[in-house]
Enzyme design. Structure first.
Site, PDB file in Angstrom:
ATOM      1  N   ASP A  78       0.856  -1.182   0.000  1.00 61.32           N
ATOM      2  CA  ASP A  78       0.000   0.000   0.000  1.00 61.32           C
ATOM      3  C   ASP A  78       0.896   1.236   0.000  1.00 61.32           C
ATOM      4  O   ASP A  78       1.798   1.368   0.841  1.00 61.32           O
ATOM      5  CB  ASP A  78      -0.905   0.003   1.225  1.00 61.32           C
ATOM      6  CG  ASP A  78      -2.017  -1.035   1.126  1.00 61.32           C
ATOM      7  OD1 ASP A  78      -2.172  -1.629   0.047  1.00 61.32           O
ATOM      8  OD2 ASP A  78      -2.726  -1.256   2.128  1.00 61.32           O
TER       9      ASP A  78
ATOM     10  N   GLU B 236     -13.612  -3.780  -1.120  1.00 63.91           N
ATOM     11  CA  GLU B 236     -13.363  -3.545   0.302  1.00 63.91           C
ATOM     12  C   GLU B 236     -14.656  -3.851   1.045  1.00 63.91           C
ATOM     13  O   GLU B 236     -15.673  -3.195   0.817  1.00 63.91           O
ATOM     14  CB  GLU B 236     -12.930  -2.099   0.533  1.00 63.91           C
ATOM     15  CG  GLU B 236     -11.584  -1.781  -0.126  1.00 63.91           C
ATOM     16  CD  GLU B 236     -11.298  -0.287  -0.209  1.00 63.91           C
ATOM     17  OE1 GLU B 236     -12.157   0.521   0.198  1.00 63.91           O
ATOM     18  OE2 GLU B 236     -10.204   0.066  -0.682  1.00 63.91           O
TER      19      GLU B 236
END
Length: 257
Positions: free
Chosen positions: A11, A130
């Site tokens: 990330d 998500e």
């Protein structure tokens, strides 16, 4: 069972590799290029790069990083964050990406999934989901790095994404992400059993047992790994050898360039 892919997930915020818990409380860990090179040398099957602030700014800023990475790392690279058009995908593929992961823009305009799949092939089109649990055996799709509710049911959205041409699902449990307490097995199984395309489980790995569980019970086709690798809690070679010793089919490493 086909080989389970072990995929380090990086990330990115600005120039830095970061890590958080529940996609929040982000901590800077260092130069993502150094981590990527280490994982490649340790035998990663693929790499996932996610620009975690891209949706806020409406653009993906990883093109330069991917271009540098692709010069000396020769495994598939998936890039996500802020991708909104076929042209955005084209630019990332030219930079060296092999696949793109799209969440927010796909939710806003599902036809984008079909457009990317038809233009570049379904193998290029990864739908990033998500997920947050909202009731027993029910999960809602979130966007913008887990901040925005959509009202979409995760399983139904995964099925629709597959029907529109997605080649793969990157499924992140926001509830489990960064906790090292194990994957949301029920979530992964619900999506994997309802979709004809591979599912990458992301969020929660803290031990080898968690890997075994999400593959055997959750039917995951691949696992995205971050915390335990970034903090060197379990080296990638140990994850692979332990998986093989427990009869989990992972790739046998061969010498790399």
């Amino acid at each position: 069972m086909t080989s389970i892919r072990l995929i380090p997930r990086l990330d990115i915020k600005g120039p830095n590799l970061i890590k958080g818990i529940h996609l929040e409380g982000l901590r800077v860990l260092g130069d993502p290029q150094e981590f990527a090179r280490r994982y490649y040398e340790q035998g990663a099957d693929e790499l996932i790069y996610m620009d975690i602030v891209a949706s806020l700014y409406g653009r993906n800023s990883l093109k330069e990083l991917i271009s540098r990475t692709a010069q000396d790392i020769f495994i598939p690279l998936t890039v996500g964050g802020g991708i909104r058009s076929v042209e955005d995908v084209r630019e990332l593929l030219r930079a060296g990406a092999d696949k793109v992961a799209i969440n927010t823009a796909a939710v806003s305009r599902p036809d984008l999934i079909s457009e990317v799949s038809k233009t570049f092939g379904s193998q290029c089109m990864v739908v990033s989901i998500e997920a947050k649990q909202i009731a027993p055996n029910r999960w809602e799709v979130f966007t913008d790095n887990g901040r925005e509710r959509t009202g979409l049911d995760v399983v139904e959205w995964a099925q629709k994404a597959a029907s529109l041409g997605a080649g793969e699902i990157l499924l992140t449990s926001v509830d489990k992400e960064g906790t090292r307490r194990g994957f949301d097995i029920a979530l992964v199984k619900a999506v994997a059993d309802s979709c004809p395309i591979p599912v990458i489980a992301s969020g929660g790995m803290g031990s080898i047992d968690h890997l075994l569980e999400v593959c055997h019970k959750g039917h995951a086709n691949a696992v995205a790994i971050a915390d335990v690798l970034h903090y060197n809690r379990i080296p990638l070679h140990e994850i692979r050898s332990s998986a093989r010793s427990q009869d989990l089919p992972v790739r046998i490493l061969r010498e790399r360039p």
